[in-house]
Design an enzyme around this catalytic site. Structure first.
Site, PDB file in Angstrom:
ATOM      1  N   ASP A   1      -3.994  -1.699   0.377  1.00 22.26           N
ATOM      2  CA  ASP A   1      -5.339  -2.221   0.098  1.00 22.26           C
ATOM      3  C   ASP A   1      -6.223  -1.101  -0.453  1.00 22.26           C
ATOM      4  O   ASP A   1      -6.495  -0.124   0.242  1.00 22.26           O
ATOM      5  CB  ASP A   1      -5.920  -2.761   1.410  1.00 22.26           C
ATOM      6  CG  ASP A   1      -7.367  -3.184   1.262  1.00 22.26           C
ATOM      7  OD1 ASP A   1      -7.799  -3.459   0.125  1.00 22.26           O
ATOM      8  OD2 ASP A   1      -8.072  -3.244   2.299  1.00 22.26           O
TER       9      ASP A   1
ATOM     10  N   ASN B   1      -9.436  -1.571  -1.849  1.00 23.78           N
ATOM     11  CA  ASN B   1     -10.891  -1.785  -1.858  1.00 23.78           C
ATOM     12  C   ASN B   1     -11.448  -2.246  -0.513  1.00 23.78           C
ATOM     13  O   ASN B   1     -12.501  -2.874  -0.450  1.00 23.78           O
ATOM     14  CB  ASN B   1     -11.272  -2.774  -2.965  1.00 23.78           C
ATOM     15  CG  ASN B   1     -10.716  -4.161  -2.683  1.00 23.78           C
ATOM     16  OD1 ASN B   1      -9.786  -4.303  -1.880  1.00 23.78           O
ATOM     17  ND2 ASN B   1     -11.278  -5.164  -3.306  1.00 23.78           N
TER      18      ASN B   1
ATOM     19  N   ASP C   1     -10.823  -4.538   1.810  1.00 26.19           N
ATOM     20  CA  ASP C   1     -11.092  -5.903   2.275  1.00 26.19           C
ATOM     21  C   ASP C   1      -9.954  -6.411   3.157  1.00 26.19           C
ATOM     22  O   ASP C   1      -9.928  -7.588   3.525  1.00 26.19           O
ATOM     23  CB  ASP C   1     -11.349  -6.849   1.091  1.00 26.19           C
ATOM     24  CG  ASP C   1     -10.123  -7.010   0.207  1.00 26.19           C
ATOM     25  OD1 ASP C   1      -9.117  -6.299   0.432  1.00 26.19           O
ATOM     26  OD2 ASP C   1     -10.158  -7.853  -0.707  1.00 26.19           O
TER      27      ASP C   1
ATOM     28  N   ASP D   1      -3.615  -5.124  -2.895  1.00 25.53           N
ATOM     29  CA  ASP D   1      -4.074  -5.508  -4.225  1.00 25.53           C
ATOM     30  C   ASP D   1      -3.381  -4.669  -5.303  1.00 25.53           C
ATOM     31  O   ASP D   1      -2.608  -3.750  -4.995  1.00 25.53           O
ATOM     32  CB  ASP D   1      -5.603  -5.357  -4.321  1.00 25.53           C
ATOM     33  CG  ASP D   1      -6.068  -4.018  -3.761  1.00 25.53           C
ATOM     34  OD1 ASP D   1      -5.610  -2.981  -4.275  1.00 25.53           O
ATOM     35  OD2 ASP D   1      -6.867  -4.009  -2.793  1.00 25.53           O
TER      36      ASP D   1
ATOM     37  N   ASP E   1       7.080 -13.049 -10.505  1.00 24.49           N
ATOM     38  CA  ASP E   1       7.647 -14.144  -9.732  1.00 24.49           C
ATOM     39  C   ASP E   1       7.246 -15.457 -10.408  1.00 24.49           C
ATOM     40  O   ASP E   1       6.061 -15.773 -10.505  1.00 24.49           O
ATOM     41  CB  ASP E   1       7.097 -14.077  -8.294  1.00 24.49           C
ATOM     42  CG  ASP E   1       8.069 -14.614  -7.280  1.00 24.49           C
ATOM     43  OD1 ASP E   1       8.700 -15.651  -7.558  1.00 24.49           O
ATOM     44  OD2 ASP E   1       8.207 -14.001  -6.207  1.00 24.49           O
TER      45      ASP E   1
ATOM     46  N   ASP F   1      11.582 -18.549  -8.515  1.00 25.32           N
ATOM     47  CA  ASP F   1      11.512 -19.181  -7.208  1.00 25.32           C
ATOM     48  C   ASP F   1      12.285 -20.506  -7.175  1.00 25.32           C
ATOM     49  O   ASP F   1      12.145 -21.322  -8.090  1.00 25.32           O
ATOM     50  CB  ASP F   1      10.025 -19.443  -6.897  1.00 25.32           C
ATOM     51  CG  ASP F   1       9.760 -19.739  -5.445  1.00 25.32           C
ATOM     52  OD1 ASP F   1      10.019 -18.863  -4.605  1.00 25.32           O
ATOM     53  OD2 ASP F   1       9.283 -20.861  -5.146  1.00 25.32           O
TER      54      ASP F   1
ATOM     55  N   GLU G   1      16.288 -17.328  -7.563  1.00 25.05           N
ATOM     56  CA  GLU G   1      16.458 -17.495  -6.126  1.00 25.05           C
ATOM     57  C   GLU G   1      17.308 -18.740  -5.926  1.00 25.05           C
ATOM     58  O   GLU G   1      16.979 -19.790  -6.466  1.00 25.05           O
ATOM     59  CB  GLU G   1      15.097 -17.654  -5.440  1.00 25.05           C
ATOM     60  CG  GLU G   1      15.208 -17.579  -3.937  1.00 25.05           C
ATOM     61  CD  GLU G   1      14.093 -18.303  -3.213  1.00 25.05           C
ATOM     62  OE1 GLU G   1      13.848 -17.985  -2.041  1.00 25.05           O
ATOM     63  OE2 GLU G   1      13.471 -19.207  -3.805  1.00 25.05           O
TER      64      GLU G   1
ATOM     65  N   HIS H   1      10.875 -11.136   1.760  1.00 21.63           N
ATOM     66  CA  HIS H   1       9.649 -11.612   2.403  1.00 21.63           C
ATOM     67  C   HIS H   1       9.828 -12.921   3.175  1.00 21.63           C
ATOM     68  O   HIS H   1       8.881 -13.400   3.792  1.00 21.63           O
ATOM     69  CB  HIS H   1       8.565 -11.795   1.334  1.00 21.63           C
ATOM     70  CG  HIS H   1       8.887 -12.916   0.389  1.00 21.63           C
ATOM     71  ND1 HIS H   1       9.990 -12.875  -0.450  1.00 21.63           N
ATOM     72  CD2 HIS H   1       8.298 -14.108   0.170  1.00 21.63           C
ATOM     73  CE1 HIS H   1      10.044 -13.999  -1.144  1.00 21.63           C
ATOM     74  NE2 HIS H   1       9.026 -14.757  -0.793  1.00 21.63           N
ATOM     75  N   ASP H   2      11.017 -13.507   3.129  1.00 22.11           N
ATOM     76  CA  ASP H   2      11.274 -14.771   3.836  1.00 22.11           C
ATOM     77  C   ASP H   2      12.175 -14.624   5.057  1.00 22.11           C
ATOM     78  O   ASP H   2      12.411 -15.605   5.764  1.00 22.11           O
ATOM     79  CB  ASP H   2      11.966 -15.775   2.892  1.00 22.11           C
ATOM     80  CG  ASP H   2      11.054 -16.278   1.785  1.00 22.11           C
ATOM     81  OD1 ASP H   2       9.822 -16.307   1.990  1.00 22.11           O
ATOM     82  OD2 ASP H   2      11.589 -16.649   0.727  1.00 22.11           O
TER      83      ASP H   2
HETATM   84  O1  ISL Z   1      12.747 -19.721   4.195  1.00 23.71           O
HETATM   85  C1  ISL Z   1      13.532 -20.559   3.853  1.00 23.71           C
HETATM   86  C2  ISL Z   1      13.984 -21.664   4.703  1.00 23.71           C
HETATM   87  O2  ISL Z   1      13.301 -21.703   5.899  1.00 23.71           O
HETATM   88  C3  ISL Z   1      14.067 -20.455   2.556  1.00 23.71           C
HETATM   89  O3  ISL Z   1      14.880 -21.513   2.319  1.00 23.71           O
HETATM   90  C4  ISL Z   1      12.928 -20.404   1.551  1.00 23.71           C
HETATM   91  O4  ISL Z   1      11.925 -21.303   1.903  1.00 23.71           O
HETATM   92  C5  ISL Z   1      13.426 -20.804   0.228  1.00 23.71           C
HETATM   93  O5  ISL Z   1      14.387 -19.870  -0.090  1.00 23.71           O
HETATM   94  C6  ISL Z   1      12.341 -20.815  -0.789  1.00 23.71           C
HETATM   95  O6  ISL Z   1      11.607 -19.624  -0.815  1.00 23.71           O
HETATM   96  C7  ISL Z   1      10.731 -19.418  -1.873  1.00 23.71           C
HETATM   97  O7  ISL Z   1       9.925 -20.533  -2.162  1.00 23.71           O
HETATM   98  C8  ISL Z   1       8.958 -20.897  -1.177  1.00 23.71           C
HETATM   99  C9  ISL Z   1       8.153 -19.715  -0.661  1.00 23.71           C
HETATM  100  O8  ISL Z   1       7.457 -20.086   0.492  1.00 23.71           O
HETATM  101  C10 ISL Z   1       9.041 -18.527  -0.357  1.00 23.71           C
HETATM  102  O9  ISL Z   1       8.259 -17.437   0.036  1.00 23.71           O
HETATM  103  C11 ISL Z   1       9.832 -18.246  -1.587  1.00 23.71           C
HETATM  104  O10 ISL Z   1      10.608 -17.085  -1.495  1.00 23.71           O
HETATM  105  C12 ISL Z   1       8.046 -21.894  -1.825  1.00 23.71           C
HETATM  106  O11 ISL Z   1       7.562 -21.389  -3.032  1.00 23.71           O
HETATM  107 CA    CA Z   2      -7.923  -5.291  -1.277  1.00 23.23          CA
END
Ligand code: ISL
Ligand code: CA
Length: 552
Positions: A21, A23, A25, A29, A98, A194, A249, A322-323
């Protein structure tokens, strides 16, 4: 095998909201990323994948886009983006955007129009139906939302604020190809796409077996009838005109189907992320239905998916993003053996065939988090499933146990830059709390300590670059039935490598594993004090065969 830059590169994923971050908040960013470009260059990665930075109401942290050609206010301005892109390019780093085009935000102009009336010109941009089927959302509840305005339902495979775009409509495809050109003409180096196997729908919307969510994805949501036609059109219209890379993905793509997407001559994608090892801890009920992961199965996934490369395609290698939970908490030991096990997993990630992807914070061994209350969590998936769980009479304590294992916020806590308040991520309270272990785990300390996980990554990245056999060479698991050790060979015409990873706390006698008849030189080890004959807890070694040089 065809040699090309995106096979030899290593990707680093930035989740901008939690990166840095600038700035004050409390939200990461673009300027915050610019400030860390030198750090990323020093680490030695090649490509930065930015999770979505576009205008968004942030129901799903940017995966719900309301304007594809504008930067999210909280992240900065288009000028900031242009500076980030040129700053990256100056350092020889590439930028992947993305591309989230299975769905938009319900606040996108297209959807705002679409819902107005049945004869609105944008009506067909989305899937509207007078009745719903039994499909379930990835984020709990029905995949259909009733809109009283026109008395119809719209499809949303994710949250109700993420309506699915209707790719059947050629206008929609034209809009998407245009927005892709907008970013490519700016000079970005490619896209991470995605949920790309979900874009083509079975438009008769047949009911599915909802008792097993992963089965439902494979049977009803992914690999729809026109998906390859759409991707080939995208390639023809857009992708082939630029020197870029694409990574899809791939939820719902099996190893058998993968080369339909990434086969060399298909004219579709360069590679995919697969989920073979990611869904292993999920039962039939999905993400919060936790089941034990099987180590043999984990190893088998690598052999299964390497076949895709043998058959001419290419894949991505990743152990967290991140998932999904932090890799060291999931497959390593985030307690006593955090350091060696994080280095062992780095060795795995960077000695496999495929294009590796490192998620932010993993290079310093960040771990999962256990917040005391559901109110500390932010993820729409966690919140929706929590409501469902409570409505069925569950307890918060029980639900939190599942969140501790598989919740997405485990990996979304701010990057731990130093040991000052808020971990140096921000000077104010961040949008999600920092992991309380930041005084022990942070970048500043890792840079100081020559023996840190960071420096191990840095060395491994350099080593992979110097040994292209680790990128292109064949792969074979030498102990698929062993419940503690993952060991494998990598080889090409020139070199041979043997990698051995002790996925346990027990000491392992080494000799029986080393392939006979070769002189193995130890190149890399995650312990300084080694024992000749045995592997210590979570020890990882990379050997190179001297045979060829000896014979010559
Ligand atoms: O986390 C999952 C199941 O519980 C995964 O199947 C995931 O949701 C799926 O791979 C899709 O992920 C992507 O699209 C989603 C978003 O929330 C995720 O962060 C992204 O990586 C919807 O855009
Ligand atoms: Ca910020």
């Amino acid at each position: 095998m065809k040699k090309i830059w995106w096979k030899e590169s290593v990707i680093y994923q930035i989740y901008p909201r939690s990166f840095n971050d600038s700035n004050k908040d409390g939200i990461g960013d673009l300027k915050g990323i610019i400030d860390k470009l030198d750090y990323l260059k020093e680490l030695g990665v090649d490509i930065l994948w930015l999770s979505p930075v576009f205008q968004s109401p942030n129901d799903d942290n940017g995966y719900d886009i309301s304007d594809y050609c504008a930067i999210m206010d909280e992240f900065g301005t288009m000028e900031n983006f242009d500076n980030l892109l040129s700053g990256a390019h100056q350092r020889g780093l590439k930028i992947l955007m993305d591309l989230v085009v299975n769905h938009s935000s319900d606040e996108h102009y297209w959807f705002q129009e679409s819902r107005k009336s049945k004869d609105n010109p944008y009506r067909n941009y989305y899937h509207w139906r007078p009745e719903k089927n039994n499909w379930k959302s990835f984020f709990a509840g029905d995949a259909w939302e009733y809109d009283p305005l026109t008395e119809e339902y719209y499809l949303h495979l994710f949250s109700r604020k993420q309506p699915d775009l209707n790719w059947e409509n050629p206008e929609v495809r034209k809009e998407i190809f245009n927005l892709m050109r907008f970013w490519l003409d700016k000079g970005v180096d490619g896209f991470r796409m995605d949920v790309i196997p979900l874009i083509s729908k079975y438009t008769d919307f047949p009911d599915g077996d909802t008792s097993d969510f992963n089965k439902l994805i494979k049977e009803r949501y992914a690999n729809g009838p026109r998906v390859h036609e759409y991707l080939q059109e995208m390639h023809r219209e857009v992708l082939q005109h630029y020197d870029i890379m694409t990574v899809g993905e791939g939820p719902g793509i099996t190893a058998e189907l993968a080369n339909l997407y990434v086969g060399q001559d298909r004219g579709e994608l360069n590679m995919i992320f697969h989920f073979g090892h990611m869904f292993m801890s999920q039962g039939e009920g999905g993400r919060f239905d936790i089941v034990e992961q099987d180590f043999l199965e984990f190893k088998r996934v690598f052999t299964e998916w390497d076949q895709v490369i043998q058959d001419g395609g290419w894949i991505n290698i990743f152990l967290d993003n991140h998932d999904f939970p932090r890799l060291v908490s999931r497959w390593g030991d985030d307690g006593l053996y955090r350091k060696p096990s994080a280095k062992l997993l780095a060795t795995l990630l960077l000695t496999m065939r495929g294009t590796p992807c490192i998620y932010q914070g993993t290079e310093i061994g960040m771990t999962n988090v256990q917040f005391p209350s559901i109110n500390d969590y932010r993820d729409v998936e966690i919140m929706n499933f929590f409501k469902e769980h409570m409505a069925k009479g569950g307890t918060e304590a029980a639900f939190l146990q599942a969140v501790y294992v598989n919740g997405r916020d485990n990996v979304r806590t701010p990057v731990q830059w130093d040991n000052s308040k808020h971990a140096g991520f921000s000077e104010v309270e961040p949008w999600i709390k920092v992991n309380p272990n930041y005084p022990e785990i942070n970048v500043a300390d890792a840079l100081q300590d020559r023996d840190s996980i960071f420096h191990f990554y840095k060395n491994m990245l350099k080593y992979r670059k110097e040994n292209l056999c680790l990128v292109y060479g064949d792969f074979a698991d030498t102990t698929p039935e062993n419940r503690q050790v993952f060991s494998y060979l990598r080889w090409d015409e020139k070199d041979r490598f043997f990698i051995i990873l002790n996925f346990s706390e027990e000491e392992i006698p080494l000799q029986q594993y080393l392939p006979e008849g070769e002189f193995w030189k130890l190149e890399i080890c995650n312990y300084k004090n080694r024992q000749e004959v045995k592997l210590q807890a979570w020890e990882a070694r990379v050997y190179k065969s001297l045979q060829q040089t000896q014979i010559r």
